[in-house]
Design a protein around this motif. Structure first.
Motif, PDB file in Angstrom:
ATOM      1  N   PRO A 124       0.826  -1.215   0.000  1.00  0.00           N
ATOM      2  CA  PRO A 124       0.000   0.000   0.000  1.00  0.00           C
ATOM      3  C   PRO A 124       0.859   1.265   0.000  1.00  0.00           C
ATOM      4  CG  PRO A 124      -0.022  -1.033   2.169  1.00  0.00           C
ATOM      5  CD  PRO A 124       0.689  -1.990   1.244  1.00  0.00           C
ATOM      6  N   THR A 125       0.438   2.218  -0.766  1.00  0.00           N
ATOM      7  CA  THR A 125       1.108   3.516  -0.827  1.00  0.00           C
ATOM      8  C   THR A 125       0.082   4.593  -0.536  1.00  0.00           C
ATOM      9  OG1 THR A 125       0.627   3.896  -3.159  1.00  0.00           O
ATOM     10  CG2 THR A 125       2.634   2.611  -2.641  1.00  0.00           C
ATOM     11  N   PRO A 126       0.534   5.803  -0.191  1.00  0.00           N
ATOM     12  CA  PRO A 126      -0.436   6.899   0.014  1.00  0.00           C
ATOM     13  C   PRO A 126      -1.328   7.096  -1.210  1.00  0.00           C
ATOM     14  CG  PRO A 126       1.709   7.534   0.841  1.00  0.00           C
ATOM     15  CD  PRO A 126       1.912   6.233   0.155  1.00  0.00           C
ATOM     16  N   GLY A 127      -0.743   6.903  -2.418  1.00  0.00           N
ATOM     17  CA  GLY A 127      -1.549   7.059  -3.629  1.00  0.00           C
ATOM     18  C   GLY A 127      -2.636   6.023  -3.716  1.00  0.00           C
ATOM     19  N   ASN A 128      -2.315   4.738  -3.370  1.00  0.00           N
ATOM     20  CA  ASN A 128      -3.323   3.672  -3.384  1.00  0.00           C
ATOM     21  C   ASN A 128      -4.456   3.997  -2.415  1.00  0.00           C
ATOM     22  OD1 ASN A 128      -0.684   1.187  -3.476  1.00  0.00           O
ATOM     23  ND2 ASN A 128      -1.674   2.259  -5.174  1.00  0.00           N
ATOM     24  N   LEU A 129      -4.080   4.382  -1.211  1.00  0.00           N
ATOM     25  CA  LEU A 129      -5.087   4.663  -0.186  1.00  0.00           C
ATOM     26  C   LEU A 129      -5.974   5.834  -0.594  1.00  0.00           C
ATOM     27  CD1 LEU A 129      -2.781   4.290   2.951  1.00  0.00           C
ATOM     28  CD2 LEU A 129      -4.548   2.682   2.189  1.00  0.00           C
ATOM     29  N   LEU A 130      -5.349   6.876  -1.164  1.00  0.00           N
ATOM     30  CA  LEU A 130      -6.118   8.044  -1.595  1.00  0.00           C
ATOM     31  C   LEU A 130      -7.088   7.669  -2.714  1.00  0.00           C
ATOM     32  CD1 LEU A 130      -6.569  11.093  -1.342  1.00  0.00           C
ATOM     33  CD2 LEU A 130      -4.758  11.424  -3.046  1.00  0.00           C
ATOM     34  N   GLU A 131      -6.616   6.844  -3.657  1.00  0.00           N
ATOM     35  CA  GLU A 131      -7.438   6.428  -4.800  1.00  0.00           C
ATOM     36  C   GLU A 131      -8.674   5.665  -4.338  1.00  0.00           C
ATOM     37  OE1 GLU A 131      -5.579   3.647  -7.564  1.00  0.00           O
ATOM     38  OE2 GLU A 131      -6.002   5.078  -9.158  1.00  0.00           O
ATOM     39  N   ILE A 132      -8.479   4.710  -3.437  1.00  0.00           N
ATOM     40  CA  ILE A 132      -9.598   3.898  -2.958  1.00  0.00           C
ATOM     41  C   ILE A 132     -10.509   4.726  -2.061  1.00  0.00           C
ATOM     42  CG2 ILE A 132     -10.192   1.910  -1.521  1.00  0.00           C
ATOM     43  CD1 ILE A 132      -7.627   0.586  -2.598  1.00  0.00           C
ATOM     44  N   GLY A 133      -9.915   5.587  -1.242  1.00  0.00           N
ATOM     45  CA  GLY A 133     -10.725   6.452  -0.390  1.00  0.00           C
ATOM     46  C   GLY A 133     -11.592   7.398  -1.208  1.00  0.00           C
ATOM     47  N   GLU A 134     -11.012   7.923  -2.295  1.00  0.00           N
ATOM     48  CA  GLU A 134     -11.776   8.809  -3.166  1.00  0.00           C
ATOM     49  C   GLU A 134     -12.932   8.061  -3.816  1.00  0.00           C
ATOM     50  OE1 GLU A 134     -11.064  11.625  -7.121  1.00  0.00           O
ATOM     51  OE2 GLU A 134      -9.556  10.176  -6.503  1.00  0.00           O
ATOM     52  N   LEU A 135     -12.682   6.824  -4.240  1.00  0.00           N
ATOM     53  CA  LEU A 135     -13.722   6.032  -4.888  1.00  0.00           C
ATOM     54  C   LEU A 135     -14.868   5.752  -3.915  1.00  0.00           C
ATOM     55  CD1 LEU A 135     -14.422   4.608  -7.526  1.00  0.00           C
ATOM     56  CD2 LEU A 135     -13.265   2.572  -6.660  1.00  0.00           C
ATOM     57  N   VAL A 136     -14.552   5.389  -2.687  1.00  0.00           N
ATOM     58  CA  VAL A 136     -15.586   5.119  -1.690  1.00  0.00           C
ATOM     59  C   VAL A 136     -16.389   6.387  -1.403  1.00  0.00           C
ATOM     60  CG1 VAL A 136     -15.998   4.479   0.710  1.00  0.00           C
ATOM     61  CG2 VAL A 136     -14.329   3.198  -0.650  1.00  0.00           C
ATOM     62  N   THR A 137     -15.697   7.518  -1.298  1.00  0.00           N
ATOM     63  CA  THR A 137     -16.380   8.785  -1.024  1.00  0.00           C
ATOM     64  C   THR A 137     -17.330   9.153  -2.146  1.00  0.00           C
ATOM     65  OG1 THR A 137     -14.474   9.568   0.252  1.00  0.00           O
ATOM     66  CG2 THR A 137     -16.034  11.234  -0.552  1.00  0.00           C
ATOM     67  N   VAL A 138     -16.845   9.027  -3.384  1.00  0.00           N
ATOM     68  CA  VAL A 138     -17.681   9.344  -4.538  1.00  0.00           C
ATOM     69  C   VAL A 138     -18.913   8.450  -4.560  1.00  0.00           C
ATOM     70  CG1 VAL A 138     -17.827   9.186  -7.053  1.00  0.00           C
ATOM     71  CG2 VAL A 138     -15.888  10.342  -5.988  1.00  0.00           C
ATOM     72  N   GLU A 139     -18.731   7.149  -4.309  1.00  0.00           N
ATOM     73  CA  GLU A 139     -19.867   6.229  -4.309  1.00  0.00           C
ATOM     74  C   GLU A 139     -20.896   6.634  -3.259  1.00  0.00           C
ATOM     75  OE1 GLU A 139     -20.667   3.509  -6.291  1.00  0.00           O
ATOM     76  OE2 GLU A 139     -19.153   4.468  -7.523  1.00  0.00           O
ATOM     77  N   ALA A 140     -20.427   7.048  -2.094  1.00  0.00           N
ATOM     78  CA  ALA A 140     -21.348   7.449  -1.030  1.00  0.00           C
ATOM     79  C   ALA A 140     -22.120   8.704  -1.423  1.00  0.00           C
ATOM     80  CB  ALA A 140     -20.568   7.681   0.263  1.00  0.00           C
ATOM     81  N   VAL A 141     -21.420   9.672  -2.021  1.00  0.00           N
ATOM     82  CA  VAL A 141     -22.082  10.923  -2.407  1.00  0.00           C
ATOM     83  C   VAL A 141     -23.074  10.676  -3.538  1.00  0.00           C
ATOM     84  CG1 VAL A 141     -21.713  13.223  -3.350  1.00  0.00           C
ATOM     85  CG2 VAL A 141     -20.154  12.339  -1.626  1.00  0.00           C
ATOM     86  N   VAL A 142     -22.707   9.802  -4.479  1.00  0.00           N
ATOM     87  CA  VAL A 142     -23.618   9.470  -5.571  1.00  0.00           C
ATOM     88  C   VAL A 142     -24.901   8.876  -5.016  1.00  0.00           C
ATOM     89  CG1 VAL A 142     -23.985   7.864  -7.486  1.00  0.00           C
ATOM     90  CG2 VAL A 142     -21.896   9.241  -7.391  1.00  0.00           C
ATOM     91  N   ARG A 143     -24.776   7.963  -4.056  1.00  0.00           N
ATOM     92  CA  ARG A 143     -25.965   7.365  -3.472  1.00  0.00           C
ATOM     93  C   ARG A 143     -26.833   8.401  -2.782  1.00  0.00           C
ATOM     94  NH1 ARG A 143     -22.498   3.611  -4.198  1.00  0.00           N
ATOM     95  NH2 ARG A 143     -23.013   1.404  -4.371  1.00  0.00           N
ATOM     96  N   ALA A 144     -26.188   9.357  -2.144  1.00  0.00           N
ATOM     97  CA  ALA A 144     -26.948  10.424  -1.489  1.00  0.00           C
ATOM     98  C   ALA A 144     -27.708  11.256  -2.521  1.00  0.00           C
ATOM     99  CB  ALA A 144     -25.996  11.313  -0.686  1.00  0.00           C
ATOM    100  N   GLU A 145     -27.053  11.523  -3.652  1.00  0.00           N
ATOM    101  CA  GLU A 145     -27.734  12.301  -4.683  1.00  0.00           C
ATOM    102  C   GLU A 145     -28.914  11.521  -5.274  1.00  0.00           C
ATOM    103  OE1 GLU A 145     -27.213  14.214  -9.109  1.00  0.00           O
ATOM    104  OE2 GLU A 145     -25.417  13.628  -8.026  1.00  0.00           O
ATOM    105  N   LEU A 146     -28.732  10.243  -5.509  1.00  0.00           N
ATOM    106  CA  LEU A 146     -29.807   9.441  -6.088  1.00  0.00           C
ATOM    107  C   LEU A 146     -31.007   9.376  -5.146  1.00  0.00           C
ATOM    108  CD1 LEU A 146     -27.765   6.510  -7.672  1.00  0.00           C
ATOM    109  CD2 LEU A 146     -28.688   8.534  -8.791  1.00  0.00           C
TER     110      LEU A 146
END
Length: 784
Positions: free
Chosen positions: A411-433
C-alpha cells in the motif's frame, strides 16, 4: 410559404425520432418527421443492443425487419481482466434473450421503414432553419426541402431528436447543458470477417480490461462479421489517426485473449475513431417542446445503452403525451413528468459512466475483485438496466475489494487516496440518487463532488441558421474601377457593378468568382471594407507559371469588362474568445477582413504573417504600422521558421485559429491545433488536399430539372458527365475548393471528396460538389 398543421413535428429520424413517431401515428396522431439526410445514411456509432434494447425494436415494430438482415445473436457476456474471467448469460426481457450489433446505416433504414408503416410522415433531405416560438411557446418549425422550397409546419408539440448539435435545443434557448462531463476515453474501432464465426465466440459479447483500456468484440451483421473496439485514453485517438495500423497492432497485442480471438481475421475495414463522447443533461421539456435521445443525455459508450435509451425515451414520451396533445397545460405537465422519469432512469448510469471513463482508470485489481464477488447475472444486468450500477458496485464490495487490492500489493499513500476517493464518490452518488427521488427540480451541476470529469471547455458553437440553396447564380456585369499595386507582384483590383446597384452584403472570409474576358473563371477572396456596398476589392498575385488567369487579370485596364458571381463564404469568421491569424503570402487576403472584424468587436487577436521574402508580404508594412505588436512579420530569407506551438499552446478555451496560405503551413497549423481540443482551427485552401488514391466507381446521375439521366464512368468526373446535358452548369476551380459547382442532392448518398465540407459533415446528403465528388449509390438524383 407553404404552411401545414399537425399534432407533432419531430426533428431527427433515427433511433429516438422513429420510436416516438411510430406509437403516436398508430394512435391516430398526425406526425411529421424531418431529417436532412437521405437514407441509407451512416453515422458514427458502435451500435450494440442488449436484450432490453432489442425489446425496444420489437415494441417499435422494426424487429422483424432487423432480423431479416441476419445479425449474430449474442446470448452471453464474457469479461476478462487481471486473471479473472467471468461469463454470464443475458436475462430474457419479454420474449428476447439475445443482443445484436447492426451497423447504423442498415438499422436506421429499418427503423424509418417501420415508422412509415405505422403512419408517420417521414421527410428526408429537409433541413430545419429555426423553431417558431410565439408568446414563449414553440408552435412549429420552418424548414426547406431538398428542392430549396421553404416550408412551415405548425404542431402542438415540437420534438428535437438530434443530439449534441441540436437545432431544436438552440431554437428554444437550451443550447448549453446544465450538467455535463467529458469522457476521458476515445473510441477506435473497425469491422472484419470473424475467424471464429463457427464457434461459441459467435454468440458471445467479449469485454476485456488492461491498464487504462477497455476492449470489446461484438459479433455483428450479417453473421460472420465482427466489430472490435478499443476505448483507451482519449489522447490515443490522435495516435490512431497518425499511424492507425501500428496503433491497432499495439492495442491488439495488449489483450492476448482478443489476439487469439481475431487471429487470421480478413476483410478488415479502415479504422474509425472519435474523441467526442460527452455525457450531459439539457433541460429537455418546456412550453410546446421536448428533447429526446442524445439531446437529453448522451451515455458513455462503455455501457452500450445509448440506442436503447434513445428508443426508450421516444416511446415513453409518446405514452406520456398521446392523450393530452390537445390541452397545452396538460401537455407541458406530461412532458415535464416524462423528463423527470428520464432523469431518474439515467442518472445512476451517468455516474457509473463517469467512473468507467476516468483516466487514469480505477485499479483493474479492484474491479476484478468486485467482479469475483458478484453473483448470478449482475454484471450483464447493468448493461440491461435490470439492475442499477450501484446495486452491484456497493460500498461494501468496494471497501472489500479495496482491502484485497491493498493486500495484493504494497500500500502507498496514492493507493489509499485512490480507494478512499472512490468510496467517497460512491457514497455521495448514493446520497444524490436518494435526493433525486424527492427533489422535484433538475439536479444541476454538482461537479467533482460526484465524480464528474471536469469539463471547462466551451460548449460547441450553436448551428448556423441554414439557408436554402439559391437558384443558379447568374454572373453580374461589372467593370474594373481601380487598380492599385501593393507589392512587386500583387495588385488590388476594385470592381463596380455596371448597373449601379449595390453589391450583395458579404462577411469576412467571403470570395467571388471572377469571369474574365477570355472566359476563364477564377476565385478571389474579398479584401476590402465589408460595409462598402459599391466596391468589391480583390488582391491578385501575378503567377507567370500558373494557369493564365492571374496574368490576364494583371493585363486588364481600368474600365475593362468582367463579370462576378457571389459573394459567398466557405471560410466564415465564427465568434471566439480570442483569435490567432496565421497567413502565408497571398493567403493574407481573406485574413484582412477578419482582422478588421476582430478589432471592431474588441476581441483579442494576433497575426503571424510569413512570406518567402519581405517583398512577398503584401499589406505587411501597412498592417504592422496600423496594429503594432499585434502583428508579427516573418520572411524565409532572414527569419527562422516560426514555432506554431508558441502561438497556439497558450490560447484560452474557445479560441479560434484562422489560416490561409501554402498547404504545408495550413497542415502544420491544423496538426498543432489538434493537440488542443479547446481551440478550433479553420483553414482555406488554394490547392486540393493530397489524399491516397481512391477507386472510382461507375454510376448514373438523374437530372431532375433537365429530365435526363447521364452515365458517369470510372474514368470521368461527375461534372464532365453532367455538362453533356447541362452545358452551363457553373464551375470554376474544378478541384473541390471554391464551391461554385454546388448542386442539391434529391436522392442518394454523395461520396464527398471536396475540401469544403468538413469531416464532421461527410454524411451530408443535401448538397455536393460534382467536380471531384462521386456517388456511393448506383444512382444519384440532383437538382439540375
Amino acid at each position: 410559404m407553404q404552411r401545414e398543421f399537425v399534432d407533432v413535428v419531430v426533428v431527427g429520424a433515427r433511433c429516438a425520432g422513429t420510436a416516438l413517431a411510430a406509437p403516436l401515428a398508430r394512435a391516430g396522431r398526425t406526425v411529421v418527421v424531418l431529417d436532412r439526410a437521405a437514407f441509407p445514411a451512416d453515422t458514427m456509432s458502435t451500435h450494440v443492443l442488449f436484450p432490453m434494447g432489442v425489446n425496444e425494436l420489437d415494441r417499435l415494430g422494426a424487429l422483424d425487419k432487423i432480423l431479416a438482415l441476419n445479425p449474430s445473436r449474442m446470448t452471453h457476456l464474457r469479461l476478462d481482466l487481471v486473471g479473472t474471467s467471468r461469463t454470464e448469460r443475458f436475462q430474457r426481457v419479454g420474449e428476447i434473450d439475445y443482443g445484436i450489433s447492426v451497423p447504423r446505416i442498415d438499422q436506421d433504414l429499418q427503423l424509418i421503414a417501420a415508422a412509415r408503416e405505422a403512419g408517420a410522415d417521414i421527410r428526408e433531405q429537409c433541413t430545419v432553419q429555426d423553431v417558431i416560438v410565439e408568446d414563449g411557446r414553440a408552435v412549429g418549425v420552418r424548414y426547406f426541402d431538398g428542392s430549396g422550397t421553404v416550408r412551415e409546419v405548425r404542431a402542438r408539440l415540437v420534438v428535437g431528436a438530434d443530439g449534441r448539435h441540436s437545432t431544436v435545443a438552440n431554437g428554444v434557448g437550451e443550447w448549453e447543458p446544465y450538467r455535463r462531463s467529458r469522457n476521458g476515453r476515445g473510441m477506435v474501432f473497425r469491422y472484419m470477417d470473424d475467424p471464429a464465426a463457427d464457434t461459441d465466440w459467435a454468440s458471445t459479447l467479449w469485454e476485456g480490461r488492461r491498464g487504462d483500456t477497455i476492449a470489446f468484440a461484438f459479433p455483428g451483421t450479417p453473421k460472420g462479421r465482427l466489430l472490435v473496439l478499443f476505448m483507451g485514453p482519449r489522447a490515443e485517438v490522435a495516435e490512431a489517426r497518425t499511424d492507425s495500423e501500428v496503433h491497432w497492432a499495439r492495442k491488439v497485442a495488449e489483450f492476448p485473449v482478443l489476439a487469439d480471438r481475431i487471429a487470421g481475421a480478413t476483410n478488415q475495414t479502415a479504422i474509425r475513431s472519435t474523441g467526442q463522447t460527452h455525457a450531459y443533461f439539457r433541460r429537455s421539456s418546456g412550453p410546446g417542446w421536448a428533447l429526446i435521445g442524445d439531446a437529453g443525455h448522451f451515455k458513455d459508450p462503455v455501457l452500450g445503452q445509448g440506442m436503447r435509451d434513445a428508443m426508450w425515451m421516444g416511446r415513453r414520451l409518446a405514452e406520456h403525451v398521446v392523450d393530452v396533445l390537445d390541452d397545452p397545460r396538460k401537455l407541458d405537465a406530461a412532458a415535464r413528468a416524462w423528463e423527470r422519469a428520464r432523469d431518474l432512469e439515467c442518472l445512476p448510469t451517468y455516474h457509473y459512466g463517469n467512473l468507467e471513463t476516468r483516466i487514469p482508470a480505477p485499479p483493474p485489481q479492484l474491479i476484478a475483485s468486485v467482479v469475483r464477488n458478484s453473483s448470478g447475472t449482475e454484471l450483464s444486468d447493468i448493461h440491461q438496466r435490470l439492475v442499477k450500477p450501484h446495486g452491484v458496485y456497493t460500498t461494501k464490495r468496494i471497501v472489500k475489494a479495496g482491502v484485497a487490492t491493498l493486500m495484493s500489493r504494497w500500500p502507498t499513500p496514492g493507493n489509499l487516496l485512490e480507494i478512499g476517493e472512490l468510496v467517497t464518490v460512491e457514497a455521495v452518488v448514493r446520497a444524490e440518487l436518494m435526493a433525486a427521488r424527492t427533489y422535484r427540480g433538475r439536479m444541476r451541476s454538482l461537479g467533482p463532488i460526484v465524480g464528474e470529469h471536469r469539463d471547462d471547455e466551451p460548449w460547441s458553437q450553436p448551428p448556423r441558421r441554414p439557408k436554402p440553396r439559391a437558384a443558379r447564380s447568374i454572373p453580374v456585369a461589372a467593370q474594373v474601377a481601380g487598380i492599385r499595386p501593393v507589392s512587386s507582384d500583387t495588385t488590388v483590383f476594385d470592381l463596380k457593378r455596371v448597373d449601379g446597384e449595390p453589391w450583395t452584403e458579404w462577411t469576412p472570409g467571403a470570395h467571388i468568382d471572377l469571369h474574365l474576358p477570355s472566359g476563364k473563371v477564377r476565385q478571389y477572396s474579398l479584401s476590402g471594407d465589408v460595409s462598402d456596398r459599391e466596391t468589391l476589392s480583390v488582391a491578385v498575385l501575378r503567377e507567370p507559371e500558373g494557369r493564365g488567369g492571374s496574368v490576364e487579370i494583371h493585363d486588364l485596364a481600368v474600365g475593362a469588362a468582367v463579370a462576378v458571381v457571389g459573394p459567398r463564404n466557405n471560410f466564415a469568421l465564427d465568434d471566439a474568445t480570442e483569435y490567432v491569424f496565421i497567413a502565408g503570402g497571398i493567403g493574407i487576403t481573406p485574413i484582412l477582413t477578419m482582422i478588421a472584424a476582430a478589432e471592431n468587436a474588441g476581441k483579442p487577436w494576433r497575426l503571424l504573417y510569413r512570406g518567402r521574402s519581405a517583398a512577398h508580404l503584401p499589406f505587411g508594412a501597412d498592417l504592422a504600422e496600423r496594429y503594432g505588436d499585434k502583428v508579427t512579420l516573418s520572411n524565409g530569407e532572414t527569419d527562422p521558421r516560426p514555432d506554431l506551438g508558441s502561438w497556439i499552446d497558450g490560447l484560452p478555451a474557445g479560441s479560434a485559429v484562422y489560416s490561409c496560405g501554402p498547404n504545408s503551413l495550413m497542415e502544420a497549423v491544423v496538426e498543432t491545433a489538434d493537440r488542443h481540443p479547446r481551440v478550433t482551427a479553420h483553414i482555406e485552401r488554394f490547392v486540393p488536399t493530397e489524399s491516397a488514391p481512391r477507386e472510382n466507381n461507375s454510376f448514373e446521375v438523374e437530372l431532375a430539372q433537365s429530365n435526363a439521366t447521364v452515365a458517369v464512368t470510372a474514368e470521368m468526373s461527375m461534372l464532365d458527365a453532367i455538362r453533356g446535358a447541362v452545358p452551363d452548369l457553373p464551375a470554376s476551380c474544378e478541384n473541390g475548393l471554391c464551391g461554385s459547382c454546388e448542386v442539391a442532392v434529391l436522392r442518394g448518398r454523395p461520396d464527398h471528396r471536396d475540401d469544403i465540407i468538413g469531416p464532421a459533415e461527410r454524411t451530408r446528403t443535401d448538397i455536393m460538389y460534382p467536380c471531384v465528388s462521386r456517388s456511393l449509390d448506383a444512382t444519384l438524383t440532383i437538382d439540375a
